[in-house]
Write an enzyme that holds these catalytic residues in place. Structure first.
Site, PDB file in Angstrom:
ATOM      1  N   ASP A   1      16.216  66.110  18.864  1.00 63.25           N
ATOM      2  CA  ASP A   1      16.059  65.516  20.183  1.00 63.25           C
ATOM      3  C   ASP A   1      14.563  65.386  20.444  1.00 63.25           C
ATOM      4  O   ASP A   1      13.748  66.106  19.871  1.00 63.25           O
ATOM      5  CB  ASP A   1      16.714  66.436  21.219  1.00 63.25           C
ATOM      6  CG  ASP A   1      16.679  65.850  22.616  1.00 63.25           C
ATOM      7  OD1 ASP A   1      16.736  64.624  22.745  1.00 63.25           O
ATOM      8  OD2 ASP A   1      16.573  66.634  23.577  1.00 63.25           O
TER       9      ASP A   1
ATOM     10  N   ASP B   1      24.073  67.214  23.688  1.00 59.79           N
ATOM     11  CA  ASP B   1      23.804  67.539  22.291  1.00 59.79           C
ATOM     12  C   ASP B   1      24.848  68.488  21.703  1.00 59.79           C
ATOM     13  O   ASP B   1      24.899  68.658  20.484  1.00 59.79           O
ATOM     14  CB  ASP B   1      22.416  68.192  22.160  1.00 59.79           C
ATOM     15  CG  ASP B   1      21.299  67.269  22.606  1.00 59.79           C
ATOM     16  OD1 ASP B   1      21.349  66.079  22.268  1.00 59.79           O
ATOM     17  OD2 ASP B   1      20.385  67.734  23.318  1.00 59.79           O
TER      18      ASP B   1
ATOM     19  N   ASP C   1      18.925  70.253  23.553  1.00 56.48           N
ATOM     20  CA  ASP C   1      18.875  71.154  24.698  1.00 56.48           C
ATOM     21  C   ASP C   1      19.888  70.788  25.776  1.00 56.48           C
ATOM     22  O   ASP C   1      20.278  71.620  26.562  1.00 56.48           O
ATOM     23  CB  ASP C   1      17.471  71.191  25.300  1.00 56.48           C
ATOM     24  CG  ASP C   1      16.968  69.807  25.687  1.00 56.48           C
ATOM     25  OD1 ASP C   1      17.698  68.817  25.489  1.00 56.48           O
ATOM     26  OD2 ASP C   1      15.828  69.717  26.185  1.00 56.48           O
TER      27      ASP C   1
END
Length: 891
Positions: free
Chosen positions: A335, A637, A633
């Site tokens: 990410d 995800d 986070d």
């Protein structure tokens, strides 16, 4: 009584006018009646995420015994029971139970992830029922309810907005967007991704500003967060490379042991005519010798030691095998926000009519400078005016928080506050008199401020195009000058091309006592801010290290393609020049899974992605045999983290759902820690492989001694209980020493090992067999020499046990460096545990040899001092011959 309609496609609510949504839901813009809501609640169920199906605890516990190595362990225990050796039987059974307990305690990440997601849902909601506003538990919301939103609220269900007054919602946990999304009530394109559905509010997100109302279009499992829950449950987890390798190794080992035991029985019975009792005892002794019953415990303890060492590097391991899996990672999917970047918006560029400026310093800490194009500290009235507008026309605050700084307010406004402080503009002396709040319709904010000398000015900040439309002049060297719109549009394009979010500032002197929209005309344009969530400097270095180690790094973000590409270039994730393909969520949606598999390894930047996209990317990479680590986070995800070979969650800014879905949690939210964890994983795997290569010749030598004795009709040089002694004493002393070996040189410059295969290669297996013959041959030779010298068999067996123990000690030093020579002084230092374990082995062997009750228990005899010399000499020979074998392997 009305029934709940089923013709509304929740995936299309964002593309339909409000009237159509109300009609499809048979709802009114004044809300539902209590009776109708109750009927709908009974029909569709409560607005909660469904509990997952749970496997009974006893079945989950027993599942941890379903492993080939555990079968070997239990088979060894059964043999002990047959032999009546109940002490060792319970020791081995205890090892198996401890393994199962550890696995049971650490399992269930998907179930915990679902619980974490359920915890994100709002507790209550402000809803219109029977013509009036009331607060009810969010679980009682139904499709068609009218809900009211205010700052700080957690959105209680998926809503199609009917009103949005300056409404901004923080959707970072769902979409990965680094700034709050501005909302409106007009429909958007049907193909719009979740992050672009400006007329929707999603369950579990947080209202950061403004007011709004919306019609409930999805509850419980029908919400976007409910779909993520389903993805987590369906994602499934994969067996780690280590578990696959150990399973394959255990199966082969089982077949080899059983096959050799049968051959030995046949030879002893029909070739030498051995008595059945003697032959059975020899066969049991062979099986006990051949089974590496300490291997599962060795693997568990080695991984546990690795967990402790990784924790010191701020990587918390939730599942033991993940420690080793990190070492085999070939691709890291990361990410962007908060992992590769700081998740703290920062002004990187400033443009005024008189110059262009850059800033130093990152994040909300107001340390840094503003530099002109020559690299000198910038100053001037043009810059001061822009900074003053940024700090005064602003509702954010930067406050000290321990050793760091914390933002109170929106990230973009925080960035303007910080850059103003870097330029010395605090704005403390000015007084605000009036304000025109930010509204997504006109995309700017204005304040009326009075300076200490009584002068007043209207300060405006917002979208450059909107401010240019309202500006007449710009700040020049000698006061106001005519507005050069072409210059500013070119500057905006340049900043945008760099992936920066561009804001503009303007002002207007006035004597008015208040400010209104009509006053915001004929402004003086002051300049532009270029804002970016900056990359972590240490992450740039970590990505370079990953590339050097043969590990691909891919960015998967919810941000726009331009921003993602700019960050990826700055981080060295892709080349600084040339065309780089960025695959967006919309483009990915149009690809079949087979088409995605064809391109997935060639694309390193993915933008505007959804949770479904992330899982598809991970699966496509895994279809090529890649070992994938996925970082994240946000709750968006969690499904991909569950599916990945190693899920890595952020410990500080990560949601609970994400942490529970992950195997590794980073205590510092830093991509550089992933690099350190991968390095640690490689070290642990190296040490595990060294330990396996070390422990197998112990079993190999013992079993070969017994096998050769039976095949050639000789007296057994070892009894089963003496075999147990050697296994035990090496397991509790020497076997664990290699777990503490430091990383070998160049560990992060070699490519990842190939997934699959056995934990030791065929070449290493040949090496193990050669060492087994070497140590076994030395043991047989000593037994024969001692018997020939006139000593009894019991004395000779004691000498044979000593030879096995000392030969294994010599081999331990060979195993410290499997890929290079151990004929170096480095083999004597770097791992003090080696020396403590060697000392412990010698002490145990002295007790075995000279303590009377041990002589009675193991049928051993005290050795004369000179009878230690031959085993010691042969141990040195073993060390030197093994070094020759290693040299031949390297050749």
């Amino acid at each position: 009584m009305a029934t709940v309609p089923t013709d509304l496609s929740l995936t299309r609510a964002h593309a339909r006018p409000i009237a159509d949504v109300l009609t499809s839901l048979r709802a009114e813009d004044t809300g539902l009646t209590g009776d109708e809501a109750a009927a709908r609640l009974e029909a569709v169920g409560r607005n909660v995420l469904p509990e997952p199906k749970r496997t009974p605890a006893w079945l989950r516990f027993l599942g941890h015994f379903n492993d080939t190595l555990i079968y070997i362990l239990l088979a060894a225990a059964a043999i002990k029971a047959i032999m009546g050796d109940w002490l060792d039987f319970w020791v081995i059974v205890s090892v198996a139970i401890i393994n199962a307990v550890i696995g049971y305690v650490q399992e269930g990440r998907a179930e915990k992830a679902l619980a974490g997601i359920r915890g994100m849902l709002s507790a209550d909601a402000s809803v219109r029922r029977d013509g009036g506003w009331t607060t009810i538990p969010a679980a009682e919301l139904v499709p068609g309810d009218l809900v009211r939103l205010a700052p700080g609220d957690k959105v209680p269900a998926d809503l199609r907005l009917t009103q949005a007054h300056q409404l901004r919602i923080d959707e970072s946990a769902l979409t990965g967007e680094s700034v709050p999304s501005s909302k409106q009530d007009e429909p958007v394109a049907e193909s719009a991704g979740i992050g672009d559905r400006a007329c929707m509010a999603f369950s579990g997100t947080i209202v950061s500003g403004g007011q709004g109302r919306g019609i409930v279009t999805g509850t419980g499992a029908g919400t976007e967060i409910g779909k993520i829950q389903a993805l987590v449950g369906d994602a499934g987890s994969l067996a780690t490379p280590l578990t696959k390798q150990l399973a394959a190794f255990g199966k082969v080992l089982t077949l080899v042991i059983l096959g050799m035991a049968v051959v030995m029985l046949l030879i002893g019975k029909y070739l030498h005519g051995m008595e059945l009792g003697e032959l059975t005892s020899a066969t049991i002794g062979f099986a006990v010798a051949a089974i590496p019953e300490g291997l599962p415990a060795l693997v568990t303890i080695t991984l546990a030691i690795g967990v402790q060492q990784m924790a010191r590097r701020r990587a918390i391991t939730r599942k033991l095998p993940a420690v080793e899996t990190l070492g085999s990672v070939t691709t890291v999917c990361s990410d962007k926000t908060g992992t590769l970047t700081k998740n703290e918006m920062t002004v990187r560029r400033l443009v005024t009519p008189l110059g262009r400026y850059e800033t130093t310093g990152l994040g909300y800490q107001p340390d840094g400078d503003i530099l002109d194009e020559d690299g000198d500290l910038a100053s001037g009235r043009d810059l001061a005016a822009l900074l003053a507008a940024g700090t005064l026309c602003n509702d954010a605050h930067i406050v000290a928080d321990g050793e760091g700084w914390m933002l109170v307010g929106e990230p973009t406004e925080g960035a303007l506050k910080v850059v103003a402080l870097k330029g010395g503009a605090t704005g403390e002396a000015a007084r605000r008199i009036g304000v025109v709040p930010f509204d997504s319709a006109h995309k700017f904010m204005a304040t009326l401020n009075e300076s200490p000398d009584g002068a007043r000015a209207i300060l405006v900040k917002g979208a450059p195009d909107r401010l240019l439309d309202r500006s007449l002049t710009q700040r020049g060297a000698d006061g106001s000058a005519p507005l050069d719109r072409a210059f500013w549009e070119q500057a905006v394009d340049e900043l945008s091309a760099q992936g920066l979010r561009v804001l503009a500032g303007a002002r207007k002197p006035t004597r008015a006592a208040e400010v209104a929209m009509d006053d915001l005309q004929d402004l003086e344009f002051l300049g532009l801010w270029g804002i970016l969530d900056p990359p972590r400097p240490e992450a740039i270095e970590a990505i370079a290290d990953c590339h050097a180690a043969g590990i691909r790094v891919k960015m998967i973000t919810g941000d726009h393609a331009g921003t993602a590409l700019a960050i990826s270039r700055e981080m060295g994730l892709v080349g600084a020049e040339g065309d780089v393909r960025v695959l967006t969520g919309g483009e990915l949606e149009a690809l079949s899974q087979e088409q995605l598999k064809d391109v997935v390894r060639d694309v390193d930047v993915y933008a505007r992605t959804s949770p479904e996209h992330k899982i598809r990317i991970v699966r496509a990479l895994q279809s090529h045999g890649e070992v994938v680590a996925m970082t994240g986070d946000g709750v968006n995800d969690a499904p991909a983290l569950t599916r990945a070979d190693v899920g890595v969650a952020m410990g500080i800014k990560g949601t609970e759902a994400t942490k529970e879905a992950a195997e590794i949690v980073l205590a510092d939210d830093n991509f550089a820690t992933i690099r350190s964890a991968i390095r640690e994983g490689r070290r642990i795997y190296d040490n595990l492989r060294k330990s396996v290569v070390f422990i197998l010749p112990t079993n190999g030598a013992q079993s070969l001694v017994i096998l050769i004795a039976v095949v050639f009709g000789l007296t057994l040089p070892l009894t089963p209980v003496q075999v147990l002694w050697v296994n035990m004493v090496t397991a509790v002393t020497l076997s664990l020493a290699l777990a503490y070996e430091p990383a070998e040189a160049g560990i992060m410059t070699r490519p990842p090992r190939r997934p699959g295969g056995s934990i030791i290669s065929m070449r290493e297996l040949g090496f193990v067999l050669a060492v087994s013959f070497l140590i076994g041959g030395a043991t047989l030779a000593i037994f024969g020499i001692v018997v020939a010298a006139g000593h009894d068999v019991v004395y000779a067996r004691t000498e044979a046990v000593t030879m096995l123990a000392l030969g294994q000690l010599a081999f331990l030093f060979n195993c410290r460096f499997l890929s290079r020579s151990s004929l170096t002084t480095q083999v004597l230092r770097g791992n003090p545990v080696i020396w403590w374990s060697a000392l412990a082995l010698i002490v145990f062997q002295l007790i075995y040899t000279y303590v009377p009750f041990m002589n009675a228990l193991f049928d051993s005899r005290p050795l004369a001092a000179q009878d230690w010399l031959l085993p010691l000499a042969l141990s040195v020979v073993i060390f030197l011959v093994v070094e020759v074998l290693k040299w031949l392997r390297r050749r």
